[in-house]
Design a protein around this motif. Sequence first.
Motif, PDB file in Angstrom:
ATOM      1  N   ASP A 160      34.950  43.697  36.848  1.00 14.12           N
ATOM      2  CA  ASP A 160      35.653  42.841  35.907  1.00 14.12           C
ATOM      3  C   ASP A 160      37.030  42.481  36.471  1.00 14.12           C
ATOM      4  OD1 ASP A 160      36.966  41.665  33.757  1.00 14.12           O
ATOM      5  OD2 ASP A 160      36.217  43.123  32.292  1.00 14.12           O
ATOM      6  N   PRO A 161      37.297  41.200  36.686  1.00 18.07           N
ATOM      7  CA  PRO A 161      38.605  40.821  37.229  1.00 18.07           C
ATOM      8  C   PRO A 161      39.768  41.189  36.308  1.00 18.07           C
ATOM      9  CG  PRO A 161      37.334  38.870  36.629  1.00 18.07           C
ATOM     10  CD  PRO A 161      36.426  40.036  36.489  1.00 18.07           C
ATOM     11  N   ARG A 162      39.508  41.317  35.007  1.00 21.81           N
ATOM     12  CA  ARG A 162      40.584  41.693  34.083  1.00 21.81           C
ATOM     13  C   ARG A 162      41.079  43.113  34.349  1.00 21.81           C
ATOM     14  NH1 ARG A 162      37.513  40.477  28.702  1.00 21.81           N
ATOM     15  NH2 ARG A 162      36.033  41.594  29.983  1.00 21.81           N
ATOM     16  N   ALA A 164      45.444  43.446  43.702  1.00 21.02           N
ATOM     17  CA  ALA A 164      45.457  41.980  43.735  1.00 21.02           C
ATOM     18  C   ALA A 164      44.363  41.449  44.662  1.00 21.02           C
ATOM     19  CB  ALA A 164      46.826  41.472  44.171  1.00 21.02           C
ATOM     20  N   ARG A 165      44.152  42.128  45.775  1.00 23.24           N
ATOM     21  CA  ARG A 165      43.064  41.729  46.677  1.00 23.24           C
ATOM     22  C   ARG A 165      41.718  41.842  45.948  1.00 23.24           C
ATOM     23  NH1 ARG A 165      44.539  41.680  52.277  1.00 23.24           N
ATOM     24  NH2 ARG A 165      46.565  42.629  52.582  1.00 23.24           N
ATOM     25  N   ARG A 166      41.568  42.917  45.185  1.00 24.78           N
ATOM     26  CA  ARG A 166      40.327  43.106  44.420  1.00 24.78           C
ATOM     27  C   ARG A 166      40.188  42.014  43.363  1.00 24.78           C
ATOM     28  NH1 ARG A 166      35.149  44.482  44.214  1.00 24.78           N
ATOM     29  NH2 ARG A 166      34.588  45.499  42.281  1.00 24.78           N
ATOM     30  N   TRP A 167      41.274  41.663  42.713  1.00 27.70           N
ATOM     31  CA  TRP A 167      41.265  40.613  41.692  1.00 27.70           C
ATOM     32  C   TRP A 167      40.803  39.293  42.327  1.00 27.70           C
ATOM     33  CZ3 TRP A 167      46.409  38.857  38.922  1.00 27.70           C
ATOM     34  CH2 TRP A 167      46.107  37.967  37.880  1.00 27.70           C
ATOM     35  N   PRO A 222      37.669  34.571  42.802  1.00 22.63           N
ATOM     36  CA  PRO A 222      38.279  33.839  43.913  1.00 22.63           C
ATOM     37  C   PRO A 222      38.922  32.506  43.532  1.00 22.63           C
ATOM     38  CG  PRO A 222      35.887  33.942  44.166  1.00 22.63           C
ATOM     39  CD  PRO A 222      36.239  34.773  42.981  1.00 22.63           C
ATOM     40  N   ASP A 223      38.539  31.925  42.413  1.00 23.63           N
ATOM     41  CA  ASP A 223      39.128  30.650  42.002  1.00 23.63           C
ATOM     42  C   ASP A 223      40.355  30.810  41.112  1.00 23.63           C
ATOM     43  OD1 ASP A 223      37.208  29.255  43.431  1.00 23.63           O
ATOM     44  OD2 ASP A 223      35.823  29.186  41.734  1.00 23.63           O
ATOM     45  N   SER A 224      40.751  32.045  40.851  1.00 25.35           N
ATOM     46  CA  SER A 224      41.903  32.294  39.987  1.00 25.35           C
ATOM     47  C   SER A 224      43.211  32.044  40.733  1.00 25.35           C
ATOM     48  CB  SER A 224      41.880  33.731  39.463  1.00 25.35           C
ATOM     49  OG  SER A 224      43.109  34.025  38.812  1.00 25.35           O
ATOM     50  N   VAL A 225      43.928  31.030  40.294  1.00 22.26           N
ATOM     51  CA  VAL A 225      45.233  30.740  40.879  1.00 22.26           C
ATOM     52  C   VAL A 225      46.190  31.889  40.580  1.00 22.26           C
ATOM     53  CG1 VAL A 225      47.207  29.157  40.807  1.00 22.26           C
ATOM     54  CG2 VAL A 225      44.883  28.241  40.806  1.00 22.26           C
ATOM     55  N   ASP A 226      46.100  32.457  39.385  1.00 19.00           N
ATOM     56  CA  ASP A 226      46.985  33.577  39.026  1.00 19.00           C
ATOM     57  C   ASP A 226      46.764  34.776  39.935  1.00 19.00           C
ATOM     58  OD1 ASP A 226      48.265  32.194  36.995  1.00 19.00           O
ATOM     59  OD2 ASP A 226      46.879  32.909  35.454  1.00 19.00           O
ATOM     60  N   ALA A 227      45.517  35.061  40.260  1.00 16.83           N
ATOM     61  CA  ALA A 227      45.221  36.181  41.158  1.00 16.83           C
ATOM     62  C   ALA A 227      45.828  35.923  42.529  1.00 16.83           C
ATOM     63  CB  ALA A 227      43.711  36.387  41.262  1.00 16.83           C
ATOM     64  N   GLN A 253      46.407  33.060  51.792  1.00  9.92           N
ATOM     65  CA  GLN A 253      46.302  32.691  50.380  1.00  9.92           C
ATOM     66  C   GLN A 253      46.862  31.292  50.114  1.00  9.92           C
ATOM     67  OE1 GLN A 253      44.412  34.344  48.343  1.00  9.92           O
ATOM     68  NE2 GLN A 253      44.082  35.789  50.014  1.00  9.92           N
ATOM     69  N   LEU A 254      47.972  30.959  50.746  1.00 12.05           N
ATOM     70  CA  LEU A 254      48.530  29.609  50.562  1.00 12.05           C
ATOM     71  C   LEU A 254      47.598  28.551  51.135  1.00 12.05           C
ATOM     72  CD1 LEU A 254      52.298  30.280  51.307  1.00 12.05           C
ATOM     73  CD2 LEU A 254      51.301  29.671  49.093  1.00 12.05           C
ATOM     74  N   ASP A 255      47.028  28.834  52.301  1.00 15.22           N
ATOM     75  CA  ASP A 255      46.052  27.900  52.876  1.00 15.22           C
ATOM     76  C   ASP A 255      44.883  27.680  51.921  1.00 15.22           C
ATOM     77  OD1 ASP A 255      47.114  27.007  55.302  1.00 15.22           O
ATOM     78  OD2 ASP A 255      46.306  28.695  56.435  1.00 15.22           O
ATOM     79  N   TYR A 256      44.424  28.754  51.304  1.00 19.12           N
ATOM     80  CA  TYR A 256      43.307  28.642  50.365  1.00 19.12           C
ATOM     81  C   TYR A 256      43.699  27.771  49.168  1.00 19.12           C
ATOM     82  CZ  TYR A 256      39.384  29.755  47.370  1.00 19.12           C
ATOM     83  OH  TYR A 256      38.273  29.644  46.570  1.00 19.12           O
ATOM     84  N   LEU A 257      44.891  27.996  48.619  1.00 18.67           N
ATOM     85  CA  LEU A 257      45.337  27.190  47.478  1.00 18.67           C
ATOM     86  C   LEU A 257      45.452  25.719  47.853  1.00 18.67           C
ATOM     87  CD1 LEU A 257      48.024  29.500  45.823  1.00 18.67           C
ATOM     88  CD2 LEU A 257      45.741  28.937  44.948  1.00 18.67           C
ATOM     89  N   LEU A 258      45.934  25.451  49.060  1.00 22.34           N
ATOM     90  CA  LEU A 258      46.025  24.058  49.508  1.00 22.34           C
ATOM     91  C   LEU A 258      44.642  23.441  49.674  1.00 22.34           C
ATOM     92  CD1 LEU A 258      48.912  24.320  52.102  1.00 22.34           C
ATOM     93  CD2 LEU A 258      48.976  23.146  49.894  1.00 22.34           C
ATOM     94  N   ALA A 259      43.720  24.200  50.209  1.00 19.57           N
ATOM     95  CA  ALA A 259      42.352  23.699  50.395  1.00 19.57           C
ATOM     96  C   ALA A 259      41.672  23.444  49.051  1.00 19.57           C
ATOM     97  CB  ALA A 259      41.540  24.688  51.224  1.00 19.57           C
TER      98      ALA A 259
END
Length: 167
Positions: free
Chosen positions: A9-11, A33-36, A41-46, A66-72
């Motif tokens: 559970d991500p929560r 946070a890595r586990r979250w 994986p689509d959680s911007v907050d995580a 992580q920044l590269d992923y958010l940009l992608a």
Amino acid sequence: LQAALIAQDPRVAERAVQIASFAKQYDAAEKAARRWVELDPDSVDARKALIALALHNDDRDEVIIQLDYLLAMSDDPEAGYSLATTILAHQDDKEAALDAMQKLVAHNPDNPHAWMALSRVAVAADQLDKALEEVNKALVVSPDLPSASLLKAQILVRMERKDEATQ
């Protein structure tokens, strides 16, 4: 952390990040946070939490990943870089944030929004000369970009160079 690593559970992982951060156990918080991110994986907050903790722990490679992923993930490069700027500009370690953004820009040197993001992070780090240098690079890449011209004017005003800002 143990519960976060076992639970699916991500929560639970999110809560582990909060608890470990509150307890100033930043290594455990980064693992949670890595586990979250792994669980959601689509959680911007995580990803934002992981970026902040990785910066705190001087894990710059993780920050860039992580920044590269958010940009992608972003359909709009301007919005993606704006999100990266927001995340980095609010970090306590301004030098680490600036270094991370410089590395990110190196991946996309032909994107004017990347240079503008670097300029904005430099402004947040109170490095106005660097901010002006970087926004000028955005204007070289895209001379007619109104947001770059506006950013340059704002920087010049902060540098008390109002005549140049008006031009």
